[in-house]
Design a protein around this motif. Sequence first.
Motif, PDB file in Angstrom:
ATOM      1  N   ASP A 257      12.373   3.814  -2.328  1.00  0.00           N
ATOM      2  CA  ASP A 257      12.232   4.616  -3.529  1.00  0.00           C
ATOM      3  C   ASP A 257      10.814   5.197  -3.560  1.00  0.00           C
ATOM      4  OD1 ASP A 257      11.854   5.582  -6.110  1.00  0.00           O
ATOM      5  OD2 ASP A 257      12.813   3.862  -7.061  1.00  0.00           O
ATOM      6  N   LYS A 258      10.693   6.513  -3.446  1.00  0.00           N
ATOM      7  CA  LYS A 258       9.391   7.177  -3.396  1.00  0.00           C
ATOM      8  C   LYS A 258       8.571   6.915  -4.654  1.00  0.00           C
ATOM      9  CE  LYS A 258       7.362  11.705  -2.449  1.00  0.00           C
ATOM     10  NZ  LYS A 258       6.656  12.009  -3.684  1.00  0.00           N
ATOM     11  N   VAL A 259       9.214   6.856  -5.799  1.00  0.00           N
ATOM     12  CA  VAL A 259       8.501   6.594  -7.058  1.00  0.00           C
ATOM     13  C   VAL A 259       7.897   5.185  -7.029  1.00  0.00           C
ATOM     14  CG1 VAL A 259       8.757   6.336  -9.553  1.00  0.00           C
ATOM     15  CG2 VAL A 259       9.894   8.227  -8.365  1.00  0.00           C
ATOM     16  N   ALA A 260       8.664   4.202  -6.564  1.00  0.00           N
ATOM     17  CA  ALA A 260       8.151   2.831  -6.472  1.00  0.00           C
ATOM     18  C   ALA A 260       7.001   2.747  -5.472  1.00  0.00           C
ATOM     19  CB  ALA A 260       9.268   1.868  -6.077  1.00  0.00           C
ATOM     20  N   VAL A 261       7.109   3.466  -4.362  1.00  0.00           N
ATOM     21  CA  VAL A 261       6.037   3.497  -3.354  1.00  0.00           C
ATOM     22  C   VAL A 261       4.783   4.111  -3.964  1.00  0.00           C
ATOM     23  CG1 VAL A 261       5.316   4.535  -1.159  1.00  0.00           C
ATOM     24  CG2 VAL A 261       7.600   3.516  -1.375  1.00  0.00           C
ATOM     25  N   ASP A 262       4.935   5.241  -4.642  1.00  0.00           N
ATOM     26  CA  ASP A 262       3.771   5.889  -5.278  1.00  0.00           C
ATOM     27  C   ASP A 262       3.116   4.971  -6.307  1.00  0.00           C
ATOM     28  OD1 ASP A 262       4.058   8.208  -3.779  1.00  0.00           O
ATOM     29  OD2 ASP A 262       5.174   9.268  -5.338  1.00  0.00           O
ATOM     30  N   ASN A 263       3.924   4.269  -7.083  1.00  0.00           N
ATOM     31  CA  ASN A 263       3.372   3.335  -8.075  1.00  0.00           C
ATOM     32  C   ASN A 263       2.633   2.192  -7.402  1.00  0.00           C
ATOM     33  OD1 ASN A 263       4.287   4.832 -10.249  1.00  0.00           O
ATOM     34  ND2 ASN A 263       6.203   3.681 -10.410  1.00  0.00           N
ATOM     35  N   TRP A 264       3.171   1.689  -6.289  1.00  0.00           N
ATOM     36  CA  TRP A 264       2.495   0.619  -5.546  1.00  0.00           C
ATOM     37  C   TRP A 264       1.148   1.104  -5.026  1.00  0.00           C
ATOM     38  CZ3 TRP A 264       0.815  -0.209  -0.528  1.00  0.00           C
ATOM     39  CH2 TRP A 264       0.523  -1.532  -0.192  1.00  0.00           C
ATOM     40  N   ILE A 265       1.116   2.317  -4.480  1.00  0.00           N
ATOM     41  CA  ILE A 265      -0.137   2.888  -3.964  1.00  0.00           C
ATOM     42  C   ILE A 265      -1.146   3.042  -5.097  1.00  0.00           C
ATOM     43  CG2 ILE A 265      -1.189   4.970  -2.971  1.00  0.00           C
ATOM     44  CD1 ILE A 265       1.458   5.256  -1.325  1.00  0.00           C
ATOM     45  N   LYS A 266      -0.701   3.558  -6.234  1.00  0.00           N
ATOM     46  CA  LYS A 266      -1.592   3.728  -7.384  1.00  0.00           C
ATOM     47  C   LYS A 266      -2.152   2.396  -7.869  1.00  0.00           C
ATOM     48  CE  LYS A 266       0.653   7.890  -9.041  1.00  0.00           C
ATOM     49  NZ  LYS A 266       1.616   8.432 -10.006  1.00  0.00           N
ATOM     50  N   SER A 267      -1.368   1.344  -7.764  1.00  0.00           N
ATOM     51  CA  SER A 267      -1.847   0.029  -8.210  1.00  0.00           C
ATOM     52  C   SER A 267      -3.007  -0.463  -7.351  1.00  0.00           C
ATOM     53  CB  SER A 267      -0.706  -0.992  -8.204  1.00  0.00           C
ATOM     54  OG  SER A 267      -0.381  -1.395  -6.884  1.00  0.00           O
ATOM     55  N   PHE A 268      -3.068  -0.014  -6.111  1.00  0.00           N
ATOM     56  CA  PHE A 268      -4.161  -0.408  -5.226  1.00  0.00           C
ATOM     57  C   PHE A 268      -5.385   0.487  -5.379  1.00  0.00           C
ATOM     58  CE2 PHE A 268      -1.053  -3.048  -3.244  1.00  0.00           C
ATOM     59  CZ  PHE A 268      -1.788  -4.089  -2.715  1.00  0.00           C
ATOM     60  N   ALA A 269      -5.227   1.636  -5.988  1.00  0.00           N
ATOM     61  CA  ALA A 269      -6.350   2.570  -6.138  1.00  0.00           C
ATOM     62  C   ALA A 269      -7.466   1.988  -6.993  1.00  0.00           C
ATOM     63  CB  ALA A 269      -5.862   3.889  -6.729  1.00  0.00           C
TER      64      ALA A 269
ATOM     65  N   TYR B 289       6.327  -4.086   7.153  1.00  0.00           N
ATOM     66  CA  TYR B 289       6.995  -5.335   6.791  1.00  0.00           C
ATOM     67  C   TYR B 289       5.999  -6.420   6.389  1.00  0.00           C
ATOM     68  CZ  TYR B 289      11.280  -3.062   7.964  1.00  0.00           C
ATOM     69  OH  TYR B 289      12.330  -2.189   7.958  1.00  0.00           O
ATOM     70  N   ASP B 290       4.786  -6.357   6.904  1.00  0.00           N
ATOM     71  CA  ASP B 290       3.730  -7.268   6.454  1.00  0.00           C
ATOM     72  C   ASP B 290       3.412  -6.987   4.983  1.00  0.00           C
ATOM     73  OD1 ASP B 290       1.684  -9.296   6.927  1.00  0.00           O
ATOM     74  OD2 ASP B 290       0.242  -7.646   6.788  1.00  0.00           O
ATOM     75  N   TRP B 291       3.298  -5.720   4.624  1.00  0.00           N
ATOM     76  CA  TRP B 291       3.038  -5.346   3.231  1.00  0.00           C
ATOM     77  C   TRP B 291       4.161  -5.814   2.312  1.00  0.00           C
ATOM     78  CZ3 TRP B 291       1.050   0.418   3.336  1.00  0.00           C
ATOM     79  CH2 TRP B 291      -0.223   0.453   3.920  1.00  0.00           C
ATOM     80  N   ILE B 292       5.408  -5.679   2.778  1.00  0.00           N
ATOM     81  CA  ILE B 292       6.549  -6.122   1.969  1.00  0.00           C
ATOM     82  C   ILE B 292       6.465  -7.629   1.736  1.00  0.00           C
ATOM     83  CG2 ILE B 292       9.065  -6.473   1.982  1.00  0.00           C
ATOM     84  CD1 ILE B 292       9.249  -3.726   3.442  1.00  0.00           C
ATOM     85  N   ASN B 293       6.178  -8.373   2.797  1.00  0.00           N
ATOM     86  CA  ASN B 293       6.170  -9.833   2.703  1.00  0.00           C
ATOM     87  C   ASN B 293       4.929 -10.412   2.034  1.00  0.00           C
ATOM     88  OD1 ASN B 293       8.688 -10.146   3.964  1.00  0.00           O
ATOM     89  ND2 ASN B 293       7.748  -9.939   5.971  1.00  0.00           N
ATOM     90  N   LYS B 294       3.789  -9.731   2.151  1.00  0.00           N
ATOM     91  CA  LYS B 294       2.538 -10.325   1.683  1.00  0.00           C
ATOM     92  C   LYS B 294       1.832  -9.573   0.566  1.00  0.00           C
ATOM     93  CE  LYS B 294       1.627 -12.356   6.187  1.00  0.00           C
ATOM     94  NZ  LYS B 294       0.763 -12.337   7.362  1.00  0.00           N
ATOM     95  N   LYS B 295       2.147  -8.303   0.366  1.00  0.00           N
ATOM     96  CA  LYS B 295       1.389  -7.507  -0.597  1.00  0.00           C
ATOM     97  C   LYS B 295       2.248  -6.868  -1.684  1.00  0.00           C
ATOM     98  CE  LYS B 295      -2.360  -6.598   2.594  1.00  0.00           C
ATOM     99  NZ  LYS B 295      -3.545  -7.147   2.008  1.00  0.00           N
ATOM    100  N   GLY B 296       3.507  -7.255  -1.752  1.00  0.00           N
ATOM    101  CA  GLY B 296       4.355  -6.757  -2.828  1.00  0.00           C
ATOM    102  C   GLY B 296       4.826  -5.324  -2.685  1.00  0.00           C
ATOM    103  N   PHE B 297       4.796  -4.784  -1.455  1.00  0.00           N
ATOM    104  CA  PHE B 297       5.291  -3.424  -1.235  1.00  0.00           C
ATOM    105  C   PHE B 297       6.777  -3.386  -1.587  1.00  0.00           C
ATOM    106  CE2 PHE B 297       6.683   0.252   1.240  1.00  0.00           C
ATOM    107  CZ  PHE B 297       5.670   1.152   0.952  1.00  0.00           C
ATOM    108  N   PRO B 298       7.252  -2.277  -2.163  1.00  0.00           N
ATOM    109  CA  PRO B 298       8.671  -2.195  -2.563  1.00  0.00           C
ATOM    110  C   PRO B 298       9.617  -2.438  -1.385  1.00  0.00           C
ATOM    111  CG  PRO B 298       7.441  -0.312  -3.408  1.00  0.00           C
ATOM    112  CD  PRO B 298       6.523  -1.052  -2.488  1.00  0.00           C
TER     113      PRO B 298
END
Length: 81
Positions: free
Chosen positions: A61-73, A39-48
Amino acid sequence: MKEEMLLEKKRLGSRWLMKKELCLYIGGYGAPLANSTLYDWINKKGFPKPIHPFAQFPLWDKVAVDNWIKSFAAIPIEKLD
């Protein structure tokens, strides 16, 4: 009610993750992601944000989660804080 929720998840398909599945998906079995971190990631880091087919049944949404992870790579680790 739990049976209804599981049937709804099955109907939506494997693209959707329940909170427990999401925490294991990200952190693994050895160190699943903590709810507070999620919930910290959702509120502060733009997690889906999840959808709520039932009031007490968030799905991610697994696709949105994967895209979020890739954006941090591509971000240097020093800048992640």
